[in-house]
Design a protein around this motif. Structure first.
Motif, PDB file in Angstrom:
ATOM      1  N   ILE B 755       0.884  -1.162   0.000  1.00  0.00           N
ATOM      2  CA  ILE B 755       0.000   0.000   0.000  1.00  0.00           C
ATOM      3  C   ILE B 755       0.915   1.204   0.000  1.00  0.00           C
ATOM      4  CG2 ILE B 755      -1.717   1.302   1.309  1.00  0.00           C
ATOM      5  CD1 ILE B 755      -2.701  -1.350   2.448  1.00  0.00           C
ATOM      6  N   TYR B 756       0.764   2.054  -1.007  1.00  0.00           N
ATOM      7  CA  TYR B 756       1.652   3.214  -1.043  1.00  0.00           C
ATOM      8  C   TYR B 756       0.842   4.492  -1.064  1.00  0.00           C
ATOM      9  CZ  TYR B 756       0.936   3.275  -6.145  1.00  0.00           C
ATOM     10  OH  TYR B 756       0.393   3.322  -7.398  1.00  0.00           O
ATOM     11  N   ALA B 774      -4.162   6.944  -1.174  1.00  0.00           N
ATOM     12  CA  ALA B 774      -3.478   5.701  -0.845  1.00  0.00           C
ATOM     13  C   ALA B 774      -3.893   4.669  -1.877  1.00  0.00           C
ATOM     14  CB  ALA B 774      -3.877   5.236   0.553  1.00  0.00           C
ATOM     15  N   THR B 775      -2.933   3.912  -2.369  1.00  0.00           N
ATOM     16  CA  THR B 775      -3.211   2.919  -3.399  1.00  0.00           C
ATOM     17  C   THR B 775      -2.769   1.556  -2.915  1.00  0.00           C
ATOM     18  OG1 THR B 775      -2.600   4.616  -4.992  1.00  0.00           O
ATOM     19  CG2 THR B 775      -2.891   2.390  -5.848  1.00  0.00           C
ATOM     20  N   GLN B 776      -3.634   0.587  -3.081  1.00  0.00           N
ATOM     21  CA  GLN B 776      -3.272  -0.786  -2.753  1.00  0.00           C
ATOM     22  C   GLN B 776      -2.919  -1.478  -4.055  1.00  0.00           C
ATOM     23  OE1 GLN B 776      -5.394  -2.935   0.371  1.00  0.00           O
ATOM     24  NE2 GLN B 776      -5.912  -4.449  -1.177  1.00  0.00           N
ATOM     25  N   LEU B 777      -1.732  -2.057  -4.093  1.00  0.00           N
ATOM     26  CA  LEU B 777      -1.253  -2.664  -5.323  1.00  0.00           C
ATOM     27  C   LEU B 777      -1.243  -4.177  -5.198  1.00  0.00           C
ATOM     28  CD1 LEU B 777       0.389  -2.503  -8.067  1.00  0.00           C
ATOM     29  CD2 LEU B 777       2.386  -2.741  -6.649  1.00  0.00           C
TER      30      LEU B 777
END
Lengths: 302, 793
Positions: B755-756, B774-777
């Motif tokens: 998560i970045y 916030a992005t969950q990859l």
């Protein structure tokens, strides 16, 4: 690393997946933020004092008022008082004449801020900048996934003597290229102190770093510059500490996502040069730097 | 030389009184009757003595007994047990060839008498994976993979797809010693972490030691992965291969002199670039995307006492954007081994090898502006090892190892506007010398122990420079205080360490045993990574005057049980505790690449990892498989990170559940599935944000590291195997082929990798602040079906 960008275009596997999420974060007290990037131009200088916001609070950060802000040129002992403006959190100093400025190359400066019961200080050195000899545009014909495009690069020779650092800012048609991926910093003529390249023309990725690589909604590259566009470049000098700060900021903010996450560093705080005179007092974040500026610009004509 | 200092200690082993009677030895090699391959870990059991032996990595065994007549059984999983009635009057050489079990349907197979199996294994904390299991496990893109199958074992985990390497019992990926036919492998993955460098067509045996590592091995803290490749069919020509979704493979093996000498050549190459070429022009400019590996081996049985082996491995990953720019990396090893029987009781193997891991990067479209960076690690290794089958109660091993390392962290040149700058980092030279001695002793019928001592000495040699740094607040970059230059051969720093090893097995009942062990391990090479997942550019750094050797003390205790009338089930519980010292972490914002002063950004600390592993396996029957569950914790404490308090490592996964199941549907169809669940991978979340010069910067106001756990990872994979017809027009087919239809990530879960936090990708007008998100990859976010065709004739 900047190198991974072309690689990501090549590995066009549709496997990975990104979702925007809104996780709950720990609550904390706000921290003082000092945005003090000054220059030696005979123009009004601005320092912003703000507070941190909870991470997902968008909107302008709250300003901090009623602080006393001053900068001292330790080399010639002049003191510059920054007065609060109408906008909360903005403190400025205006030169008294057309030739008045904060100082000259090599001068050492101290910033002092008193907010509430805390006093903070920071140091910086006014470094030198090379002049920008020219700016050129190059045309690249379409190949592979890429369409026809023009990119710009600036040409400057970095002065001999290792230990200089720079922040190269670029504007395309009056818009500052301020995305995290567009941060263009240099240590001497190269990327870092450890791989030291000094006293030569800036390396190609830095020269070409003034060209923005945006993609449209279909993922196709948009040409950095089109005929009729103009580019304006400024080189700002950085103290070594300011370079390290921006290097860390770049690691933390330039996150292209996707497969580049395999190479990404985990989240970590960036260091600051703003210190509380009371070592056990409240901490502040942000940075103080003062730099020289050199500039150049060009328009792309047919 | 130091190796021989320990030899006099051998005389401390007291022979038992029964030595007074003349004893004789039966020894020999146990091989596969179909292709002559040595069988590693085959059991040789003498029923009347209730005792036996296990073949070593070269298939050799030796048993000492009083003269007489004995019934000896030779067995190996998946092979028909052979019973031989032998009259032993004097030392006897008995080589055996075992035939594989026939039949597709796996009926309940009698694996032998209960007592026989107890002769196996003082070993604990080991997982041996049969190559046939590796080929059955559903795989990523249909490519059978050694490391992926290893992930199904208790105590083994990974931070996600795309991360190279694997974690064992909370150790980092650089703490596993991976040996390919005795040669160390520094990067075990192709394509970052998606595939391993081991070609399954050429692999014979895979054994993972998670603890109780014998004294003959050293150099890493957490585990030993011992991969043995096939030697080559010494009976007839055999070709194996296949075409999968990613790789095409071909292995050819044949005798050079029947039953005496043979060779194997196994090659594998990805072919997506070959297939895509007609459809796109991205490869026209010299762009390339491929990875391949090549294994070449030959061996020769000179006579009954001598065998020699010559092998080479070469693998590479190539990414080129155009003919001038790109990167490539890979491992290469060449080794020569000589097995010699000094007497019927003294077996030796001497290995001489060269191994190299390197990567190259190059950028720059013209000769006026370019950048090249080469980095490599080279090893020259000499390893003599001896096994002395002293008597029926003692098997003594001793020997040594000498490794000469050359590190080239960066041979880098930048050309800008036609002017060249050499920004290379000086090379480092090191010598590691070890001597070891150990004994596997059967004290009583129920109690056996394996104890040993390894002594290692490491030297940091010139030519080179050493650095001393100024002290600073922990967590800040340390500045250079002084540099000292050394000439060739001068010693810059040296370290010596004693590593005691001990393990015991107590056979409580014929089907239950308790095993425990203690190991001290020392590691002189360190893998330094500041990224979320390990990748090919991570830096291997040797111990220096600033970086101390890593040390580990590991304790294990377990209960092992065979359940059921025919020992169909195997169950075990094992707990471990490992504490480590001189663990390396890095300051925030560390600059690790091409940095000759890298030691100034590294921090040292201590670590601890502990957990419990539960394992249940059904070994036979139409439905078979296993369940493994690990409950574990691993953390570090480093001055300068997380307020000098314990913090979890990036690979601290609390619960780790794996289920692997195999079912024979019919004579030709079989299905296998695996389910993996891991929870609790840590990450660092910010608490706040601030804006400086229009840039949005995240802040963790508590200055903590790894304060949050990302959502759980779980995945189901299924594959179907269709065996080719056995006969064609009434005659048996020479070609044994099969199709594999696999689905990876059956329910398409977007398993989070990281998560970045970043600002939105848009141009922010002056005067406004960037928006944060916030992005969950997920690295693999979809279902991946695949087909592969495999043949053997």
């Amino acid at each position: 690393m900047k190198f991974t960008l072309p690689f990501i275009f090549l590995i066009a596997l549709l496997m990975s997946c990104e979702t925007i999420i809104n996780p709950e974060l720990e609550k904390t007290e706000p921290v003082l933020v000092v945005d003090a990037w000054l220059n030696s131009q005979p123009k009004s200088q601005n320092i912003k004092l703000m507070q941190t916001q909870p991470y997902f609070d968008n909107g302008l950060p709250p300003g901090v008022s009623s602080a006393t802000v001053s900068v001292k040129n330790e080399t010639d002992s002049r003191i510059f008082i920054f007065n609060e403006e109408a906008t909360t959190g903005n403190y400025s100093w205006t030169p008294s004449s057309a030739t008045d400025s904060l100082g000259k190359t090599g001068d050492v400066f101290t910033l002092t801020i008193t907010s509430g019961s805390d006093t903070y200080t920071a140091n910086s050195v006014l470094g030198r900048v090379p002049s920008i000899d020219s700016i050129t545009f190059t045309f690249e014909p379409a190949s592979g996934f890429l369409p026809d495009y023009y990119y710009a690069e600036f040409w400057a020779n970095e002065p001999i003597g290792s230990g200089d650092a720079y922040w190269i800012k670029a504007w395309r048609n009056d818009t500052l290229l301020a995305k995290p991926s567009e941060m263009n910093i240099a240590y001497d003529a190269g990327f870092t102190e450890s791989g030291n390249i000094d006293g030569v023309t800036f390396i190609a990725p830095i020269r070409q770093g003034i060209s923005p690589f945006d993609t449209d909604d279909d993922g196709q590259l948009i040409s950095p510059y089109k005929v009729g566009d103009s580019v304006y470049v400024e080189i700002h000098s950085l103290s070594k500490a300011a370079f390290n700060f921006l290097f860390e900021v770049q690691i933390q903010t330039d996150r292209p996502g996707g497969f580049a996450e395999l190479f990404a560093a985990p989240l970590a705080n960036v260091h600051t040069n703003i210190t509380n005179t009371n070592p056990s007092g409240k901490k502040a974040v942000g940075f103080f730097n003062i730099g020289m500026i050199s500039r150049n610009g060009k328009r792309l004509i047919e | 030389m130091r190796f021989f200092i320990l030899l006099p200690l051998l005389f401390l082993i007291q022979p038992s009184f029964s030595q007074v009677l003349t004893k004789v030895t039966i020894n020999g090699y146990v091989k596969d009757a179909a292709n002559g391959e040595a069988l590693i870990g085959a059991t040789v059991y003498v029923k009347s003595l209730g005792d036996g032996a296990v073949t070593n990595e070269y298939g050799f065994y030796s048993i000492t007994l009083a003269p007489g007549q004995y019934e000896i059984s030779y067995s190996y999983v998946g092979f028909v047990t052979q019973l031989k009635i032998i009259e032993v009057k004097e030392n006897l050489r008995q080589d055996i060839e075992l035939a594989a079990e026939a039949g597709q349907l796996e009926e309940v197979v009698v694996t032998g008498e209960l007592e026989q199996a107890n002769a196996q294994n003082t070993e604990m904390s080991t997982n041996k994976i049969d190559i046939r299991t590796i080929l059955k496990v559903p795989s990523f893109f249909g490519e059978a993979d050694v490391l992926r199958s290893l992930q199904l074992m208790p105590g083994v985990s990974t931070v996600g797809e795309g991360a190279s390497g694997f974690n064992v019992r909370g150790g980092n990926v650089g703490q596993n010693l991976v040996l390919l036919d005795e040669a160390p492998v520094y990067n075990t993955s192709h394509l970052f972490g998606f595939f391993s460098v081991f070609n399954p067509d050429a692999v014979k045996d895979v054994k993972l030691y998670k603890g109780a590592i014998p004294s003959r091995y050293g150099g890493r803290l957490a585990s030993l992965l011992d991969v043995r490749m096939k030697e080559g069919n010494s009976k007839k020509f055999e070709a194996t291969g296949g075409i999968g979704t990613v790789f095409s493979r071909l292995a050819i093996e044949a005798p050079i002199v029947k039953d005496k000498a043979s060779f194997i050549v196994a090659a594998r190459r990805s072919y997506i670039d070959v297939v895509a070429r007609p459809f796109t022009d991205i490869f026209d400019d010299g762009a390339a995307l491929n990875f391949y590996d090549l294994t070449l081996k030959t061996n020769y049985n000179i006579n009954k006492k001598n065998r020699i082996y010559l092998s080479g491995y070469f693998g590479r990953d190539v990414f080129l954007f155009d003919k001038r720019q790109g990167f490539n990396w890979g491992n290469a090893t060449t080794s020569f081994r000589w097995n010699h029987l000094y007497s019927d009781k003294l077996f030796s193997n001497v290995t001489m090898l060269f191994s190299k891991y390197d990567y190259k990067l190059q950028f720059g479209e013209t000769d006026l502006d370019k950048f090249t960076w080469n980095s490599s690690i080279k090893n020259f290794i000499l390893k003599p090892e001896f096994t002395w089958f002293l008597n029926s109660q003692n098997e003594v091993t001793f020997g040594g190892e000498a490794i000469y390392y050359t590190f080239e962290p960066a041979n880098a040149v930048g050309v800008t506007n036609g002017v060249t700058s050499d920004i290379s980092v000086p090379q480092r030279y090191n010598l590691e010398m070890s001597a070891f001695m150990g004994n596997n002793q059967r004290i009583t019928d129920a109690l056996s122990v394996d104890y040993g001592l390894r002594f290692s000495h490491f030297r940091y040699l010139g030519p080179g420079e050493s650095y001393v740094f100024n002290d600073t607040v922990p967590g800040l970059r340390r500045t250079l205080k002084e540099t000292t230059t050394y000439e060739r051969g001068e010693t810059i720093a040296s370290y010596s360490n004693l590593q005691p090893r001990a393990s015991f097995k107590w056979q409580v009942t014929p089907v239950n045993s308790i095993k425990g062990s203690y190991n001290r391990m020392v590691q002189y090479l360190h893998l330094i990574s500041n990224t979320t997942a390990s990748n090919p550019l991570d830096v291997w750094t040797p111990t220096t005057n600033n970086i101390k050797p890593e040390l580990a003390d590991q304790f294990t205790l377990g209960y092992f049980s065979d359940i059921g009338a025919k020992r169909m089930w195997e169950a075990s519980v094992e707990v471990y505790y490992r504490q480590t010292q001189n663990q390396i972490d890095y300051i925030d914002g560390a600059d690790l690449l091409i940095n000759k002063l890298i030691e100034g950004v590294l921090l040292g600390g201590k670590g601890r990892a502990y957990g419990a592993e539960f394992y249940l396996q059904k070994k036979t029957g139409r439905l078979n498989g296993w369940v493994s569950y690990t409950l574990a914790k691993t953390e570090l404490k480093v001055n300068g990170i997380n307020h000098f308090e314990w913090y979890p490592t990036r690979f601290d996964q609390r619960h780790n559940l794996k289920v692997a199941a195999f079912y024979d549907l019919s004579k030709r169809w079989s299905v296998s599935g695996n389910f993996i669940l891991t929870t609790g991978t840590p990450t660092t979340f910010p608490t706040s944000r601030y804006v400086v010069q229009n840039i949005l910067i995240p802040l963790n106001a508590f200055d903590s590291r790894n304060n949050v756990r990302i959502p759980a990872y779980h995945r189901l994979d299924i594959s179907f195997k269709l065996e080719g017809r056995e006969t064609k027009k009434g005659k048996p087919r020479k070609n044994h082929d099969y199709w594999m239809f696999s689905v990876y990530n059956v329910y398409g879960r977007k398993n989070p990798f990281s998560i970045y936090f970043s600002q939105k990708d848009e141009r922010v007008p002056m005067g406004l602040s960037p928006d944060s998100q916030a992005t969950q990859l997920a690295i693999v976010g979809t279902v991946i079906p695949s087909i592969s065709y495999n043949f053997k004739f």
